[in-house]
Design an enzyme around this catalytic site. Structure first.
Site, PDB file in Angstrom:
ATOM      1  N   ARG A  46       0.815  -1.230   0.000  1.00 10.73           N
ATOM      2  CA  ARG A  46       0.000   0.000   0.000  1.00 10.73           C
ATOM      3  C   ARG A  46       0.844   1.273   0.000  1.00 10.73           C
ATOM      4  NH1 ARG A  46      -3.704  -2.843   3.551  1.00 10.73           N
ATOM      5  NH2 ARG A  46      -5.262  -3.725   2.184  1.00 10.73           N
ATOM      6  N   LYS A  77       3.643  11.526 -11.220  1.00  7.44           N
ATOM      7  CA  LYS A  77       2.674  10.742 -12.006  1.00  7.44           C
ATOM      8  C   LYS A  77       3.315   9.414 -12.353  1.00  7.44           C
ATOM      9  CE  LYS A  77      -0.225  14.026 -14.491  1.00  7.44           C
ATOM     10  NZ  LYS A  77      -0.599  14.491 -15.837  1.00  7.44           N
ATOM     11  N   GLU A 126      10.292  17.620 -25.062  1.00  7.51           N
ATOM     12  CA  GLU A 126       9.610  17.969 -23.798  1.00  7.51           C
ATOM     13  C   GLU A 126      10.199  19.251 -23.209  1.00  7.51           C
ATOM     14  OE1 GLU A 126       6.937  16.343 -22.629  1.00  7.51           O
ATOM     15  OE2 GLU A 126       7.169  14.164 -22.790  1.00  7.51           O
ATOM     16  N   LYS A 147       8.564  22.566 -14.142  1.00  6.02           N
ATOM     17  CA  LYS A 147       7.636  21.501 -13.764  1.00  6.02           C
ATOM     18  C   LYS A 147       7.371  21.540 -12.258  1.00  6.02           C
ATOM     19  CE  LYS A 147       6.180  16.840 -14.459  1.00  6.02           C
ATOM     20  NZ  LYS A 147       6.305  15.599 -15.206  1.00  6.02           N
ATOM     21  N   GLU A 165      -3.589  17.792 -10.615  1.00 11.55           N
ATOM     22  CA  GLU A 165      -4.114  18.228 -11.915  1.00 11.55           C
ATOM     23  C   GLU A 165      -5.589  18.620 -11.862  1.00 11.55           C
ATOM     24  OE1 GLU A 165      -2.291  16.293 -15.327  1.00 11.55           O
ATOM     25  OE2 GLU A 165      -4.192  16.388 -16.361  1.00 11.55           O
ATOM     26  N   ARG A 202      -1.999  22.229 -13.887  1.00 13.40           N
ATOM     27  CA  ARG A 202      -1.092  21.154 -14.272  1.00 13.40           C
ATOM     28  C   ARG A 202      -1.452  20.562 -15.635  1.00 13.40           C
ATOM     29  NH1 ARG A 202       1.717  16.209 -10.745  1.00 13.40           N
ATOM     30  NH2 ARG A 202       2.814  15.385 -12.541  1.00 13.40           N
ATOM     31  N   ASN A 243       0.233  18.957 -20.333  1.00 11.11           N
ATOM     32  CA  ASN A 243      -0.181  17.987 -21.354  1.00 11.11           C
ATOM     33  C   ASN A 243      -0.207  18.590 -22.751  1.00 11.11           C
ATOM     34  OD1 ASN A 243      -0.688  15.682 -19.738  1.00 11.11           O
ATOM     35  ND2 ASN A 243      -2.454  16.749 -18.905  1.00 11.11           N
ATOM     36  N   HIS A 245       0.104  16.487 -25.838  1.00 10.21           N
ATOM     37  CA  HIS A 245      -0.016  15.093 -25.408  1.00 10.21           C
ATOM     38  C   HIS A 245      -1.323  14.424 -25.809  1.00 10.21           C
ATOM     39  CE1 HIS A 245       3.631  15.938 -23.243  1.00 10.21           C
ATOM     40  NE2 HIS A 245       3.695  14.704 -22.784  1.00 10.21           N
ATOM     41  N   HIS A 255      -0.470  11.325 -27.587  1.00 12.19           N
ATOM     42  CA  HIS A 255      -0.808   9.997 -27.044  1.00 12.19           C
ATOM     43  C   HIS A 255      -1.630   9.194 -28.051  1.00 12.19           C
ATOM     44  CE1 HIS A 255      -0.242  11.077 -22.487  1.00 12.19           C
ATOM     45  NE2 HIS A 255       0.890  10.834 -23.087  1.00 12.19           N
ATOM     46  N   HIS A 286       7.826   8.578 -27.492  1.00 11.85           N
ATOM     47  CA  HIS A 286       6.927   9.500 -26.800  1.00 11.85           C
ATOM     48  C   HIS A 286       7.253  10.962 -27.127  1.00 11.85           C
ATOM     49  CE1 HIS A 286       4.344  11.197 -23.747  1.00 11.85           C
ATOM     50  NE2 HIS A 286       5.383  11.883 -23.295  1.00 11.85           N
TER      51      HIS A 286
HETATM   52  N1  LIG Z   1       5.287  10.413 -15.415  1.00 14.77           N
HETATM   53  C1  LIG Z   1       5.388  11.501 -16.153  1.00 14.77           C
HETATM   54  O1  LIG Z   1       5.124  12.620 -15.681  1.00 14.77           O
HETATM   55  C2  LIG Z   1       5.844  11.374 -17.557  1.00 14.77           C
HETATM   56  C3  LIG Z   1       6.215  12.523 -18.277  1.00 14.77           C
HETATM   57  C4  LIG Z   1       6.714  12.361 -19.570  1.00 14.77           C
HETATM   58  C5  LIG Z   1       6.830  11.099 -20.104  1.00 14.77           C
HETATM   59  N2  LIG Z   1       6.450  10.003 -19.387  1.00 14.77           N
HETATM   60  C6  LIG Z   1       6.592   8.653 -19.931  1.00 14.77           C
HETATM   61  O2  LIG Z   1       7.957   8.415 -20.197  1.00 14.77           O
HETATM   62  C7  LIG Z   1       8.048   7.422 -21.202  1.00 14.77           C
HETATM   63  C8  LIG Z   1       9.130   7.798 -22.198  1.00 14.77           C
HETATM   64  O3  LIG Z   1      10.354   7.874 -21.515  1.00 14.77           O
HETATM   65  P1  LIG Z   1      11.742   7.690 -22.287  1.00 14.77           P
HETATM   66  O4  LIG Z   1      11.727   8.468 -23.536  1.00 14.77           O
HETATM   67  O5  LIG Z   1      12.782   7.935 -21.270  1.00 14.77           O
HETATM   68  O6  LIG Z   1      11.676   6.166 -22.750  1.00 14.77           O
HETATM   69  P2  LIG Z   1      12.375   4.806 -22.243  1.00 14.77           P
HETATM   70  O7  LIG Z   1      12.319   4.729 -20.768  1.00 14.77           O
HETATM   71  O8  LIG Z   1      11.753   3.744 -23.029  1.00 14.77           O
HETATM   72  O9  LIG Z   1      13.879   4.990 -22.688  1.00 14.77           O
HETATM   73  C9  LIG Z   1      14.200   5.055 -24.033  1.00 14.77           C
HETATM   74  C10 LIG Z   1      15.184   3.955 -24.452  1.00 14.77           C
HETATM   75  O10 LIG Z   1      16.490   4.344 -24.036  1.00 14.77           O
HETATM   76  C11 LIG Z   1      17.082   3.303 -23.261  1.00 14.77           C
HETATM   77  N3  LIG Z   1      17.935   4.003 -22.299  1.00 14.77           N
HETATM   78  C12 LIG Z   1      17.528   4.648 -21.199  1.00 14.77           C
HETATM   79  N4  LIG Z   1      18.568   5.287 -20.644  1.00 14.77           N
HETATM   80  C13 LIG Z   1      19.653   5.017 -21.400  1.00 14.77           C
HETATM   81  C14 LIG Z   1      21.002   5.391 -21.322  1.00 14.77           C
HETATM   82  N5  LIG Z   1      21.466   6.241 -20.395  1.00 14.77           N
HETATM   83  N6  LIG Z   1      21.849   4.910 -22.257  1.00 14.77           N
HETATM   84  C15 LIG Z   1      21.385   4.092 -23.251  1.00 14.77           C
HETATM   85  N7  LIG Z   1      20.118   3.720 -23.377  1.00 14.77           N
HETATM   86  C16 LIG Z   1      19.255   4.187 -22.459  1.00 14.77           C
HETATM   87  C17 LIG Z   1      15.929   2.561 -22.681  1.00 14.77           C
HETATM   88  O11 LIG Z   1      16.291   1.250 -22.347  1.00 14.77           O
HETATM   89  C18 LIG Z   1      14.927   2.584 -23.842  1.00 14.77           C
HETATM   90  O12 LIG Z   1      15.257   1.618 -24.776  1.00 14.77           O
HETATM   91  C19 LIG Z   1       6.688   7.313 -21.819  1.00 14.77           C
HETATM   92  O13 LIG Z   1       6.081   6.115 -21.405  1.00 14.77           O
HETATM   93  C20 LIG Z   1       5.929   8.486 -21.269  1.00 14.77           C
HETATM   94  O14 LIG Z   1       4.551   8.240 -21.134  1.00 14.77           O
HETATM   95  C21 LIG Z   1       5.967  10.112 -18.135  1.00 14.77           C
HETATM   96 ZN   LIG Z   2       5.415  13.651 -22.154  1.00 10.19          ZN
END
Ligand SMILES: NC(=O)c1ccc[n+]([C@@H]2O[C@H](COP(=O)([O-])OP(=O)(O)OC[C@H]3O[C@@H](n4cnc5c(N)ncnc54)[C@H](O)[C@@H]3O)[C@@H](O)[C@H]2O)c1
Ligand SMILES: [Zn+2]
Length: 378
Positions: free
Chosen positions: A127, A149, A191, A233, A243, A247, A251, A254, A258, A272
């Site tokens: 939990r 998030k 971003e 942020k 949100e 907030r 988006n 997005h 999305h 993304h």
């Molecule tokens: N929670 C939030 O507020 C929020 C905000 C924006 C995006 N997101 C989410 O984030 C995700 C996208 O994140 P991302 O672009 O980091 O994708 P990801 O986590 O898939 O990373 C991208 C790729 O790079 C690789 N990688 C990561 N770090 C590395 C490094 N230092 N060296 C080599 N390879 C590396 C990973 O294994 C993956 O293959 C989406 O799912 C999106 O919805 C969440």
């Molecule tokens: Zn995003």
């Protein structure tokens, strides 16, 4: 040089505010930074199949040296297609088999996918246990590791299962970005540009001037961009954690993005950040089509994207319009059957537009997919 920011949140049972540290060498300092703040802890690292072979051993060594106890790590397959419930179950079982207690600390070592999954796992385990983010992509360092998030994708759409669960600390180590492929750097940069588009026209101009050099790895520019993005942020999250208002501006790009990600199958075709870059172009096009924004603002955005090799046009056939509309209709911001979008009166002037009809968007999407690179839609 070490930058320190704080996300200030209203206290509930305890003070939930937390630090974001941005600098170099932080991976090797992680054990000490955690011990100083939270004492010696039982820690489980969540990572993925790309990142773990690169950095897990060093992180474990740093944690052990600082006196923490380590559980076996839980490693997920890399990439967005694995941000799912079955993966969450596997991660949870790996942790639960080791009989954790509520003092367990979950440590996310990876990009946004690992961060979102580890955060959600931490929200659910017993939990709710503490978690810390060590973001390893530019996208995660400027956006997803901050703000609490967490979530995962389902066939019905992106991030439709999730929880608000704030991390206790974020350690953004610039050194870790050296191994990140160029396409992911650009994805993260989208971003960063988003913050300029939302409410900081001067930062948008800065991104245009410095984007190409930043993307070539200039450490000073990178640090400035990460610090400024996290500060933006942090300010928005502090004002509206769950949100209920402001907030939602985060988006921007997005709702369109999305839908594109989901319609493209969450795979390698469209990352993304790339979907967000296209989504921001579409938000501008839609705003212009409604007569809310001068067309020259889109030209400025397209010029920045061209200079930084960011995509701005969706590559889908017109037959996908109903699918895109379905995904947009399922967005979390919607209410009473109408769609909510973040639109722009200009660069740096985003606002929430409620009540957009499915028909308006259908016309828009048909026009966009027929003429992906022109702005005369709707
Ligand atoms: N929670 C939030 O507020 C929020 C905000 C924006 C995006 N997101 C989410 O984030 C995700 C996208 O994140 P991302 O672009 O980091 O994708 P990801 O986590 O898939 O990373 C991208 C790729 O790079 C690789 N990688 C990561 N770090 C590395 C490094 N230092 N060296 C080599 N390879 C590396 C990973 O294994 C993956 O293959 C989406 O799912 C999106 O919805 C969440
Ligand atoms: Zn995003």
């Amino acid at each position: 040089m070490l930058h320190k920011l704080q996300v200030r949140l209203p206290a509930e049972a305890t003070d939930r505010s937390y630090d974001i540290l941005i600098g170099t060498g932080l991976l090797d300092q992680a054990g000490l930074e955690i011990a100083t703040r939270f004492g010696p802890r039982k820690i489980v690292v969540i990572s993925d199949s790309h990142v773990a072979p690169l950095y897990l051993e060093r992180l474990h060594a740093a944690l052990k040296t600082a006196g923490h106890t380590l559980l076996q790590p839980a490693i997920m397959p890399a990439g967005e297609p694995h941000k799912t419930l079955p993966t969450l179950q596997q991660l949870a079982e790996t942790v639960l088999q080791q009989q954790p207690d509520r003092r367990l600390l979950v440590l996310a070592l990876g990009g946004g996918v690992v961060g979102d999954m580890a955060g959600m796992l931490a929200a659910l385990l017993l939990r709710g246990v503490d978690y810390i983010q060590i973001p390893t992509t530019l996208l995660a360092q400027v956006d997803s590791s901050v703000g609490g998030k967490t979530g995962l994708d389902t066939p019905q759409g992106k991030n439709l299962l999730g929880a608000f669960h704030q991390p206790r600390l974020v350690l953004a180590d610039l050194d870790l970005l050296r191994s990140l492929p160029a396409r992911h750097w650009r994805s993260g940069f989208a971003e960063i540009v988003k913050y300029g588009l939302i409410n900081q026209a001067d930062f948008f101009t800065w991104c245009h001037a410095h984007g190409p050099k930043l993307l070539a790895g200039d450490a000073e520019l990178l640090t400035s961009a990460i610090a400024r993005s996290c500060a933006s942020k942090a300010a928005i999250v502090a004002a509206d954690e769950k949100e209920s208002g402001q907030r939602a501006l985060l988006n921007l790009g997005h709702t369109f993005g999305h839908a594109l990600e989901a319609a493209s199958g969450f795979g390698e075709n469209l990352y993304h950040g790339e979907a967000v870059a296209i989504g921001c172009a579409l938000a501008l096009r839609f705003s212009i089509a409604l007569g809310l924004c001068p067309a020259s603002e889109l030209d400025r955005y397209l010029a920045l994207c061209a200079a930084c090799e960011l995509p701005t046009t969706p590559q889908l056939p017109a037959s996908m319009v109903p699918t895109l509309l379905d995904f947009m209709s399922g967005d979390k911001k919607n209410s009473d059957g109408a769609i909510t979008l973040i639109l722009l009166r200009g660069i740096g002037q985003a606002f929430v537009q409620k009540g957009v009809s499915r028909q308006q968007l259908a016309t828009f999407w048909h026009e966009v997919l027929a003429n992906p690179s022109t702005r005369n839609a709707c």
